[in-house]
Scaffold this active site. Structure first.
Site, PDB file in Angstrom:
ATOM      1  N   GLU A 166      -6.775   2.708 -45.840  1.00  6.24           N
ATOM      2  CA  GLU A 166      -6.064   2.726 -47.121  1.00  6.24           C
ATOM      3  C   GLU A 166      -4.890   3.692 -47.147  1.00  6.24           C
ATOM      4  OE1 GLU A 166      -8.216   4.161 -50.572  1.00  6.24           O
ATOM      5  OE2 GLU A 166      -6.926   2.971 -51.879  1.00  6.24           O
TER       6      GLU A 166
ATOM      7  N   GLU B 132     -10.589   0.057 -59.359  1.00  6.95           N
ATOM      8  CA  GLU B 132     -10.609   1.505 -59.140  1.00  6.95           C
ATOM      9  C   GLU B 132      -9.597   2.163 -60.075  1.00  6.95           C
ATOM     10  OE1 GLU B 132      -8.865   3.168 -55.623  1.00  6.95           O
ATOM     11  OE2 GLU B 132     -10.639   4.353 -55.202  1.00  6.95           O
TER      12      GLU B 132
HETATM   13  O1  3PY Z   1      -8.543   8.345 -53.392  1.00 10.09           O
HETATM   14  C1  3PY Z   1      -7.890   7.401 -53.859  1.00 10.09           C
HETATM   15  O2  3PY Z   1      -6.903   7.556 -54.577  1.00 10.09           O
HETATM   16  C2  3PY Z   1      -8.309   6.068 -53.547  1.00 10.09           C
HETATM   17  O3  3PY Z   1      -7.584   5.142 -53.855  1.00 10.09           O
HETATM   18  C3  3PY Z   1      -9.611   5.839 -52.880  1.00 10.09           C
HETATM   19  O4  3PY Z   1      -9.865   4.498 -52.640  1.00 10.09           O
END
Ligand code: 3PY
EC number: 5.3.1.22
Length: 264
Positions: free
Chosen positions: A145, A243
């Site tokens: 990510e 999220e």
């Molecule tokens: O830590 C963050 O900002 C995330 O997007 C984790 O997935």
């Protein structure tokens, strides 16, 4: 129709502990959830009662789509000692397998000033090739990510989707891909359509939040019908992690994205 997975660190917190949040998400009609680190070494995630969490997932038939790797910080800083990451990776994989979670989200951590960016990206390829070899046969996919450095993660090395794609191409494994977070990408000012076209089939997971503010869809400026349309056109068919930091009660915060995801 996309499967949505509320993040139980941020949503349904009104319900109580993590396992209660799973039950609350299921009661609200969700078939999946996601979470951050299982052992809670990285704040703001906190330790989880894993047997209770497993029981709640099983009892409600809820899938766990993703969990975070631990530890996530200071990953790149010399002397390049990543032993804690590899050790915790085995622990994370065992937990993921126990909970039926197919993905572990990994990151780059902070970069190190003075080292060429290219050297650091190539170092990430090396680290993740080793990680993939270590967990070979586990069936778990690592999703890398990139996170925005402008608002949430100043100092993080990997902030560009194209660079995460570069690393994923270098790792070159069916069990390694990119997590495309619509929020982080928007904050970085990226063109979603172009980034997803460049990523091809390397997108292993997707998360979202509105921007600015990282609240629920509808709380910021992004056009969610358009965003889901772009995602659909890219060929991504997997689940989407919710999220975000809800600005109102969880059950109400999901209304708009649920309606749009059902139609997408
Ligand atoms: O830590 C963050 O900002 C995330 O997007 C984790 O997935």
């Amino acid at each position: 129709m996309y499967q949505l997975a509320p993040n139980i660190e941020l949503l349904f917190t009104e319900a109580g502990d993590y396992h209660d949040r799973v039950r609350a998400a299921a009661a609200a009609g969700f078939t999946a959830v996601e979470m951050w680190g299982p052992t809670g070494v990285d704040a703001p995630a906190t330790p989880k009662n894993l047997p209770a969490l497993k029981a709640a997932l099983e009892e409600t038939g809820t899938a766990l789509t993703a969990q975070l790797s631990e530890p996530r910080t200071q990953f790149m800083i010399p002397p390049w000692d990543h032993s804690e990451f590899y050790r915790k990776l085995d622990e994370g994989v065992a937990i993921a397998q126990d909970l039926g979670c197919p993905r572990i989200v990994v990151g780059s951590g902070t970069g190190f000033g003075g080292w060429k960016r290219q050297v650091q990206l190539d170092k990430l390829i090396e680290i993740y090739q080793k990680a993939i070899a270590q967990i070979d046969g586990s069936g778990i996919t690592l999703a890398l990510e990139p996170v925005n450095v402008r608002v949430d993660h100043p100092g993080s090395l990997l902030d560009r989707t194209a660079e995460a794609v570069y690393v994923a191409r270098g790792v070159d494994s069916p069990f390694f891909g990119v997590l495309y977070d619509i929020y982080h990408s928007a904050v970085e000012g990226e063109d979603m359509e172009a980034e997803l076209a460049n990523a091809g089939d390397l997108i292993a997971y997707v998360q979202l939040a509105d921007a600015p503010g990282r609240g629920e869809p509808g709380s910021g400026d992004l056009d969610w019908a358009e965003r889901l349309g772009i995602l659909r056109a890219s060929g991504y068919e997997g689940p989407i992690g919710l999220e975000y930091y809800p600005t109102r009660e969880s059950a109400a915060s999901v209304a708009l994205i649920r309606e749009l995801a059902a139609a997408a």
